[in-house]
Design a protein around this motif. Structure first.
Motif, short mmCIF file in Angstrom:
data_model
loop_
_atom_site.label_atom_id
_atom_site.label_comp_id
_atom_site.label_asym_id
_atom_site.label_seq_id
_atom_site.Cartn_x
_atom_site.Cartn_y
_atom_site.Cartn_z
N ILE A 1 0.87 -1.18 0.00
CA ILE A 1 0.00 0.00 0.00
C ILE A 1 0.90 1.22 0.00
N ASN A 2 0.76 2.04 -1.03
CA ASN A 2 1.58 3.24 -1.17
C ASN A 2 3.06 2.94 -1.06
N GLY A 3 3.45 1.80 -1.64
CA GLY A 3 4.86 1.42 -1.70
C GLY A 3 5.38 0.67 -0.49
N GLU A 4 4.57 0.49 0.56
CA GLU A 4 5.00 -0.19 1.77
C GLU A 4 4.35 -1.57 1.86
N PRO A 5 5.13 -2.62 2.15
CA PRO A 5 4.55 -3.97 2.28
C PRO A 5 3.60 -4.03 3.47
N ILE A 6 2.49 -4.75 3.31
CA ILE A 6 1.52 -4.83 4.41
C ILE A 6 1.78 -6.07 5.24
N LYS A 7 1.42 -5.97 6.51
CA LYS A 7 1.51 -7.08 7.46
C LYS A 7 0.17 -7.19 8.16
N GLY A 8 -0.55 -8.26 7.87
CA GLY A 8 -1.88 -8.42 8.44
C GLY A 8 -2.90 -7.55 7.75
N GLU A 9 -4.11 -7.53 8.28
CA GLU A 9 -5.18 -6.74 7.68
C GLU A 9 -4.89 -5.25 7.83
N THR A 10 -5.06 -4.52 6.74
CA THR A 10 -4.75 -3.09 6.72
C THR A 10 -5.93 -2.34 6.12
#
Length: 395
Positions: free
Chosen positions: A87-96
């Protein structure tokens, strides 16, 4: 058998009141589309039964899912994919939690989150800003993942309209980066205009060799390249990649005022058998006396001088004809841009121009339109109204 087009049909489920959607492309050959998030669990993956099927190797079979929280918030969760969800260039961890305008990236496939509920006077501006951010995120794909898709426009001898070469014009199929303006806007925000220009030259020559080594490929430069040592390295590698190909390097005519740089460049090009063209003559600061000091092989007259010359006042016609005569006398080939009609072509022939380029001889198109074809036939129906906007150089 269900096709990917059917799987990804962007229609709203009448039983779900969701107004959220993903905006983007499932492949480079597709136009921009909106995909409504039309179920409580919206899956993204390579499998054909995914809510959004992305049939490419970088996408996992079950890549990610979007769900709705009880309060209506939209959530994104990665399903253990190999290449990640961002999301917006940042990897997600868990539900976002997702918000209007977020840039969502499944491996290398990029979408923008939108909502039909957002209604404000500034929404169009907000979308433009989000699309610019999306373009920047996709820029790496443009350079490194084969996103460049050059077009070619014929250059002909005016006396017989025989093709002698093609100008390479920059295009891509990536959402937000299709036009030269969009590509170089993104590049400027990353200070990578020179790298993009170099990539287009190499990609254009790589594809353009299919025309045959005797066809002259006119390739462009960006002003920011000219003072970089890497510029000469790029030209050297270009020649090594296509040792027999006729190649002409186009420089904006304003650069000719730097005589020291131009002498150095001319000597280098001569060593590597690359021709030189000054582009857009007549709109910058170049003077005829400087053409005598540093003589290009070709001088491309800006379309501001030659387009619709048949309807120009007699004094302007006389001036353009005088310029052409003087340049011809220096042994430089004169090339008129912006030729759209038979009448324009005929008066340029009378003025003594040797070469021409414009919609009358052919529009900028993928190589498939011109490769393996016979001699061209001009189309007198081409006009301002039905011409595309592809004559803009990639710089």
């Amino acid at each position: 058998m269900t096709t990917n087009e059917q799987i990804n049909q962007p229609v709203q489920d009448p039983e779900v009141s969701s107004c959220w959607f993903l905006s983007g492309q499932t492949s480079e050959s597709e136009p921009l589309r909106k995909f409504p998030i039309h179920s409580d669990t919206f899956t993204v993956g390579r499998q054909s039964d995914s809510s959004l099927c992305l049939p490419t190797g970088c996408i996992s079979k079950n890549h990610a899912e979007l769900t709705f929280r009880a309060d209506g918030a939209l959530l994104l969760n990665d399903l253990g994919s190999t290449n990640g969800t961002y999301i917006n260039g940042e990897p997600i961890k868990g539900e976002t939690v997702l918000h209007e305008g977020d840039i969502v990236q499944f491996a290398t496939i990029v979408f923008r989150i939108g909502s039909d509920n957002v209604e404000s006077a500034g929404n169009t501006i907000a979308e433009d800003v989000c699309d610019q951010a999306l373009a920047i995120i996709q820029f790496e794909r443009l350079i490194s993942d084969g996103g460049l898709y050059p077009h070619f426009q014929p250059i002909v001898t005016l006396n017989d309209q025989k093709r002698i070469g093609y100008e390479v014009l920059g295009r891509s199929r990536l959402f937000g980066l299709q036009s030269p303006h969009e590509m170089f806007t993104a590049a400027s925000q990353l200070n990578m205009e020179a790298q993009l220009s170099e990539a287009f030259r190499h990609r254009g020559v790589e594809i353009g060799t299919a025309f045959g080594s005797e066809m002259n490929l006119f390739v462009n430069t960006h002003p920011k390249e000219l003072d970089r040592p890497e510029f000469y390295d790029s030209l050297r590698s270009l020649r090594e990649a296509a040792p027999e190909q006729l190649i002409t390097l186009e420089i904006h005519e304003g650069a000719s005022t730097n005589l020291t740089m131009m002498r150095e460049l001319c000597a280098f090009l001569a060593d590597f058998d690359i021709k030189l063209a000054f582009d857009d003559f007549g709109v910058g600061r170049a003077r005829l006396v400087e053409l005598a000091e540093v003589r290009p092989d070709f001088l491309k007259f800006d379309m501001g001088l030659t387009k619709n010359i048949e309807t120009a006042p007699p004094r302007r016609q006389e001036l353009v004809g005088l310029f052409a005569t003087m340049v011809n006398s220096l042994g430089i080939k004169t090339l008129a841009e912006g030729v759209e009609t038979r009448e324009c072509h005929e008066i340029l022939v009378e003025m003594g121009f040797e070469l021409g380029q414009g919609y009358y001889y052919g529009r900028p198109s993928p190589i498939s339109k011109y490769a393996d074809m016979g001699e061209p036939t001009t189309d007198p129906k081409i006009s301002k109204e039905n011409a595309d906007e592809g004559t803009v150089d990639f710089v």
